[in-house]
Design a protein around this motif. Structure first.
Motif, PDB file in Angstrom:
ATOM      1  N   GLU A   7     -84.287  43.700  12.533  1.00 31.67           N
ATOM      2  CA  GLU A   7     -84.262  43.367  11.112  1.00 31.67           C
ATOM      3  C   GLU A   7     -82.911  43.606  10.443  1.00 31.67           C
ATOM      4  O   GLU A   7     -82.698  43.192   9.307  1.00 31.67           O
ATOM      5  CB  GLU A   7     -85.322  44.168  10.363  1.00 31.67           C
ATOM      6  N   GLU A   9     -79.093  43.726   8.976  1.00 24.60           N
ATOM      7  CA  GLU A   9     -78.260  42.661   8.411  1.00 24.60           C
ATOM      8  C   GLU A   9     -77.174  42.225   9.382  1.00 24.60           C
ATOM      9  O   GLU A   9     -76.857  41.040   9.485  1.00 24.60           O
ATOM     10  CB  GLU A   9     -77.611  43.147   7.109  1.00 24.60           C
ATOM     11  N   ILE A  37     -81.343  39.706  12.049  1.00 24.81           N
ATOM     12  CA  ILE A  37     -81.971  38.610  11.304  1.00 24.81           C
ATOM     13  C   ILE A  37     -81.939  38.817   9.787  1.00 24.81           C
ATOM     14  O   ILE A  37     -82.342  37.935   9.038  1.00 24.81           O
ATOM     15  CB  ILE A  37     -83.419  38.388  11.766  1.00 24.81           C
ATOM     16  N   GLY A  38     -81.510  40.000   9.329  1.00 21.62           N
ATOM     17  CA  GLY A  38     -81.408  40.216   7.893  1.00 21.62           C
ATOM     18  C   GLY A  38     -82.737  40.321   7.176  1.00 21.62           C
ATOM     19  O   GLY A  38     -82.879  39.812   6.056  1.00 21.62           O
ATOM     20  N   GLY A  41     -88.540  38.788   6.779  1.00 23.76           N
ATOM     21  CA  GLY A  41     -88.870  37.454   6.287  1.00 23.76           C
ATOM     22  C   GLY A  41     -88.145  36.335   7.013  1.00 23.76           C
ATOM     23  O   GLY A  41     -88.560  35.168   6.945  1.00 23.76           O
ATOM     24  N   ASN A  42     -87.070  36.671   7.715  1.00 22.20           N
ATOM     25  CA  ASN A  42     -86.294  35.655   8.424  1.00 22.20           C
ATOM     26  C   ASN A  42     -86.651  35.552   9.902  1.00 22.20           C
ATOM     27  O   ASN A  42     -86.070  34.730  10.618  1.00 22.20           O
ATOM     28  CB  ASN A  42     -84.797  35.984   8.328  1.00 22.20           C
ATOM     29  N   LEU A  43     -87.593  36.366  10.355  1.00 25.81           N
ATOM     30  CA  LEU A  43     -87.850  36.465  11.785  1.00 25.81           C
ATOM     31  C   LEU A  43     -88.144  35.122  12.430  1.00 25.81           C
ATOM     32  O   LEU A  43     -87.596  34.788  13.488  1.00 25.81           O
ATOM     33  CB  LEU A  43     -89.003  37.437  12.047  1.00 25.81           C
ATOM     34  N   ASN A  45     -87.737  32.024  10.950  1.00 28.91           N
ATOM     35  CA  ASN A  45     -87.176  30.840  10.298  1.00 28.91           C
ATOM     36  C   ASN A  45     -86.666  29.872  11.366  1.00 28.91           C
ATOM     37  O   ASN A  45     -86.686  30.172  12.564  1.00 28.91           O
ATOM     38  CB  ASN A  45     -86.078  31.215   9.290  1.00 28.91           C
ATOM     39  N   GLU A  46     -86.225  28.726  10.941  1.00 27.39           N
ATOM     40  CA  GLU A  46     -85.881  27.673  11.909  1.00 27.39           C
ATOM     41  C   GLU A  46     -84.784  28.122  12.881  1.00 27.39           C
ATOM     42  O   GLU A  46     -84.855  27.872  14.087  1.00 27.39           O
ATOM     43  CB  GLU A  46     -85.440  26.409  11.164  1.00 27.39           C
ATOM     44  N   THR A  47     -83.770  28.802  12.352  1.00 25.57           N
ATOM     45  CA  THR A  47     -82.654  29.244  13.189  1.00 25.57           C
ATOM     46  C   THR A  47     -83.119  30.210  14.268  1.00 25.57           C
ATOM     47  O   THR A  47     -82.772  30.054  15.454  1.00 25.57           O
ATOM     48  CB  THR A  47     -81.576  29.924  12.325  1.00 25.57           C
ATOM     49  N   ASN A  48     -83.901  31.199  13.873  1.00 25.51           N
ATOM     50  CA  ASN A  48     -84.338  32.205  14.845  1.00 25.51           C
ATOM     51  C   ASN A  48     -85.375  31.666  15.818  1.00 25.51           C
ATOM     52  O   ASN A  48     -85.368  32.027  17.002  1.00 25.51           O
ATOM     53  CB  ASN A  48     -84.849  33.442  14.113  1.00 25.51           C
ATOM     54  N   LYS A  49     -86.247  30.801  15.340  1.00 22.85           N
ATOM     55  CA  LYS A  49     -87.203  30.166  16.260  1.00 22.85           C
ATOM     56  C   LYS A  49     -86.450  29.398  17.337  1.00 22.85           C
ATOM     57  O   LYS A  49     -86.786  29.480  18.532  1.00 22.85           O
ATOM     58  CB  LYS A  49     -88.125  29.211  15.496  1.00 22.85           C
TER      59      LYS A  49
END
Length: 206
Positions: A7, A9, A37-38, A41-43, A45-49
């Motif tokens: 998580e 930043e 992932i900052g 909530g960003n876990l 998202n499209e970039t991380n997926k």
């Protein structure tokens, strides 16, 4: 190679430095890349997926390390685990994950970090700091609300390290998120409380 999504930043945070020191100590032969992932909530998202799918497509292991947080913050271990299981099933992923502090209780990575602090060597600091917290939190304004903010756990640990008598060279490291986690004068990365994380990584690091 194992990609570990956390998580934090960025890689200069205490969280990332703590994990780097822990892996370096217990799994020195493993090749690990921390993906920051900052925030939870960003876990997915499209970039991380896409990073997860691509890593798995070329045979890299992917792990996820996240905070349980607390019921007071709207989560806690039970809710966090249910959300993770649902998201992973929905996205048709096969990704081992670990929920701080121990894959069972409420808390976060700072809970785990505090449990590794050398309280046995610095009991006076912790006694004094906790007396300060009690004193300050007991001061109320005219409406009965706390007059002052008390430091969160990350602030407590930051103060713990800044209170140490360090050389200028070592003190400069603190500002980069390197809280000297590999120094046994301040941290015990063999603490019993860290065993669940160690066991998880022992099984899943490639």
């Amino acid at each position: 190679m194992t990609k570990i999504f956390i998580e934090a930043e960025d890689k200069t945070t205490p969280e990332c430095n703590f994990l780097k020191a822990f892996v370096d100590l217990h799994f020195p032969t493993k090749e690990v890349d921390f993906i920051c992932i900052g925030g939870i909530g960003n876990l997915f998202n499209e970039t991380n997926k896409n990073q997860i799918y691509q890593a798995q497509a070329i045979g890299e292991q992917v792990l996820i390390l996240i905070d349980a947080d607390t019921i007071a913050k709207g989560h806690g271990f039970v809710k966090r685990k249910a959300e993770m299981d649902n998201d992973i099933q929905t996205l048709k992923l096969s990704v081992p994950y670990f929920i701080y502090p121990n894959n069972n209780d409420d808390g976060d990575i700072e809970t785990l970090m505090e449990s590794a602090a050398r309280r046995d060597l610095h009991q006076v600091f912790f006694d004094c700091f906790e007396d300060y917290e009690k004193c300050v939190s007991g001061v109320k304004d005219e409406s009965g609300q706390p007059l002052y903010n008390t430091p969160n756990l990350k602030g407590k640990l930051h103060t713990y390290m800044n209170a140490q008598k360090l050389s200028n060279k070592l003190r400069r490291k603190l500002g980069t998120g390197n809280w000297l986690f590999d120094d046994t004068n301040y941290w015990d990365l063999n603490a019993v409380s860290l065993q669940p994380l160690k066991d998880f990584l022992a099984i899943n690091l490639k």
